[in-house]
Design an enzyme around this catalytic site. Structure first.
Site, PDB file in Angstrom:
ATOM      1  N   ASP A  66       0.819  -1.215   0.000  1.00  0.00           N
ATOM      2  CA  ASP A  66       0.000   0.000   0.000  1.00  0.00           C
ATOM      3  C   ASP A  66       0.854   1.267   0.000  1.00  0.00           C
ATOM      4  O   ASP A  66       2.071   1.219   0.227  1.00  0.00           O
ATOM      5  CB  ASP A  66      -0.956  -0.015   1.208  1.00  0.00           C
ATOM      6  CG  ASP A  66      -0.276  -0.432   2.510  1.00  0.00           C
ATOM      7  OD1 ASP A  66       0.969  -0.450   2.559  1.00  0.00           O
ATOM      8  OD2 ASP A  66      -0.986  -0.735   3.479  1.00  0.00           O
ATOM      9  N   ASN A 134      -7.245  -2.617  14.449  1.00  0.00           N
ATOM     10  CA  ASN A 134      -8.661  -2.891  14.163  1.00  0.00           C
ATOM     11  C   ASN A 134      -8.836  -4.114  13.263  1.00  0.00           C
ATOM     12  O   ASN A 134      -9.910  -4.341  12.722  1.00  0.00           O
ATOM     13  CB  ASN A 134      -9.332  -1.654  13.534  1.00  0.00           C
ATOM     14  CG  ASN A 134      -8.743  -1.300  12.175  1.00  0.00           C
ATOM     15  OD1 ASN A 134      -7.805  -1.943  11.705  1.00  0.00           O
ATOM     16  ND2 ASN A 134      -9.288  -0.289  11.525  1.00  0.00           N
ATOM     17  N   HIS A 136      -7.154  -4.658  10.404  1.00  0.00           N
ATOM     18  CA  HIS A 136      -6.911  -4.454   8.970  1.00  0.00           C
ATOM     19  C   HIS A 136      -5.608  -5.108   8.537  1.00  0.00           C
ATOM     20  O   HIS A 136      -4.686  -5.294   9.340  1.00  0.00           O
ATOM     21  CB  HIS A 136      -6.998  -2.971   8.567  1.00  0.00           C
ATOM     22  CG  HIS A 136      -5.849  -2.098   8.937  1.00  0.00           C
ATOM     23  ND1 HIS A 136      -6.013  -0.875   9.550  1.00  0.00           N
ATOM     24  CD2 HIS A 136      -4.501  -2.223   8.753  1.00  0.00           C
ATOM     25  CE1 HIS A 136      -4.839  -0.299   9.721  1.00  0.00           C
ATOM     26  NE2 HIS A 136      -3.904  -1.103   9.257  1.00  0.00           N
ATOM     27  N   GLU A 141      -9.619  -1.847   5.439  1.00  0.00           N
ATOM     28  CA  GLU A 141     -10.288  -1.559   6.704  1.00  0.00           C
ATOM     29  C   GLU A 141     -11.495  -2.486   6.890  1.00  0.00           C
ATOM     30  O   GLU A 141     -11.971  -3.089   5.918  1.00  0.00           O
ATOM     31  CB  GLU A 141     -10.753  -0.096   6.714  1.00  0.00           C
ATOM     32  CG  GLU A 141      -9.619   0.936   6.598  1.00  0.00           C
ATOM     33  CD  GLU A 141      -8.842   1.154   7.898  1.00  0.00           C
ATOM     34  OE1 GLU A 141      -8.762   0.220   8.731  1.00  0.00           O
ATOM     35  OE2 GLU A 141      -8.298   2.264   8.074  1.00  0.00           O
TER      36      GLU A 141
HETATM   37  C1  GLP Z   1      -0.437   0.421   8.494  1.00  0.00           C
HETATM   38  C2  GLP Z   1      -0.086  -0.391   7.252  1.00  0.00           C
HETATM   39  C3  GLP Z   1      -0.253  -1.863   7.500  1.00  0.00           C
HETATM   40  C4  GLP Z   1       0.445  -2.253   8.798  1.00  0.00           C
HETATM   41  C5  GLP Z   1      -0.197  -1.540   9.946  1.00  0.00           C
HETATM   42  C6  GLP Z   1       0.414  -1.898  11.286  1.00  0.00           C
HETATM   43  O1  GLP Z   1      -1.794   0.692   8.582  1.00  0.00           O
HETATM   44  N1  GLP Z   1      -0.858  -0.016   6.120  1.00  0.00           N
HETATM   45  O2  GLP Z   1       0.270  -2.586   6.401  1.00  0.00           O
HETATM   46  O3  GLP Z   1       0.376  -3.630   8.979  1.00  0.00           O
HETATM   47  O4  GLP Z   1      -0.040  -0.145   9.731  1.00  0.00           O
HETATM   48  O5  GLP Z   1       1.545  -1.102  11.512  1.00  0.00           O
HETATM   49  P1  GLP Z   1       2.613  -1.374  12.612  1.00  0.00           P
HETATM   50  O6  GLP Z   1       3.437  -2.509  12.109  1.00  0.00           O
HETATM   51  O7  GLP Z   1       3.417  -0.103  12.676  1.00  0.00           O
HETATM   52  O8  GLP Z   1       1.898  -1.678  13.870  1.00  0.00           O
END
Ligand code: GLP
Length: 240
Positions: A66, A134, A136, A141
């Site tokens: 993404d 959440n 995702h 989402e």
């Molecule tokens: C973002 C990214 C996800 C990632 C998530 C968790 O929303 N788009 O791909 O998995 O954050 O991030 P973190 O690893 O910093 O907890």
């Protein structure tokens, strides 16, 4: 889903690296689906170290999950910048073989179509995932259809808050992003999902023990034939 519980973030990164290295060694021309966020940084550090020891990424291709809409490599908050800074600039990969949505594409619809066509050709030998608090995955989402492909998403308030720590101010967090859809993710031959910390415990519980539902996007992974989840004790704290 195979679940591996380890003590902490470092052990999670060690175990993830073992799996990633097996894939890279078995497929030196393979396709790695990569992720951003704090979770995979330890794994990327190990990949950099291992590349210095001789494992080559010269013919490896990558597809990232993404990108924030409106940001590109000129912004140090963009995911393309993150990937270069945390991995690509430190291994022998050809940057032309690395792919991510163009956050600054003039025509978002065309950009999604371009990325979907690319993913058709570049099926992931492994897709690495983090987990949103959440539930995702990538930026899919809650409520995203399981049949979704690359699309533009309005980020939920909770995601904007979670990710604000990486920006100077919450007002700077983009409200939209490009993301691979759940169908693109499920198309990977193998999935490796990592989660660390107590703020992921609820999503982890739902993902493993809850019903497979679009209200918890990560629950779709229960349907993948080769999915491994590595979690630390804090993220596993709600599991029996
Ligand atoms: C973002 C990214 C996800 C990632 C998530 C968790 O929303 N788009 O791909 O998995 O954050 O991030 P973190 O690893 O910093 O907890």
């Amino acid at each position: 889903m195979k679940v591996i519980v380890v003590k902490d973030y470092e052990q999670m990164s060690d175990k993830a690296f073992e799996i990633m290295k097996q894939v890279v060694v078995a497929n030196p021309n393979g396709v790695l689906g990569l992720a951003t966020g704090t979770t995979p940084i330890g794994l990327y550090k190990r990949m950099i170290e291992d590349c210095k020891q001789g494992t080559s990424y010269k013919n490896i291709k990558t597809v990232n999950l993404d990108e924030y809409k409106g940001l590109d490599v000129t912004s140090d908050q963009s995911y393309v910048y993150f990937m270069r800074d945390n991995l690509f600039n430190h291994i022998d990969i050809d940057l032309n073989n690395t792919n991510i949505e163009n956050g600054k594409a003039e025509n978002a619809e065309e950009e999604c179509a371009r990325y979907n066509a690319l993913l058709e050709v570049l099926q992931q030998d492994i897709q690495l995932l983090g987990l949103g608090s959440n539930g995702h995955i990538a930026f899919n989402e809650p409520g995203t259809p399981f049949g979704s492909v690359t699309h533009v998403v309005d980020l939920q308030e909770s995601t904007i808050k979670d990710n604000a720590r990486l920006f100077n101010d919450i007002s700077e967090v983009p409200r939209q992003a490009f993301t691979m859809g759940l169908k693109n993710i499920m198309n990977a031959k193998k999935i490796l999902i990592l989660a660390s910390g107590a703020n992921k415990a609820k999503a982890v519980y739902g993902m493993i023990h809850g019903e497979v539902t679009e209200s918890l996007p990560a629950s779709v992974l229960q349907l993948h034939p080769d999915c491994t989840l590595i979690i630390d004790e804090a993220a596993a704290s709600l599991l029996k």
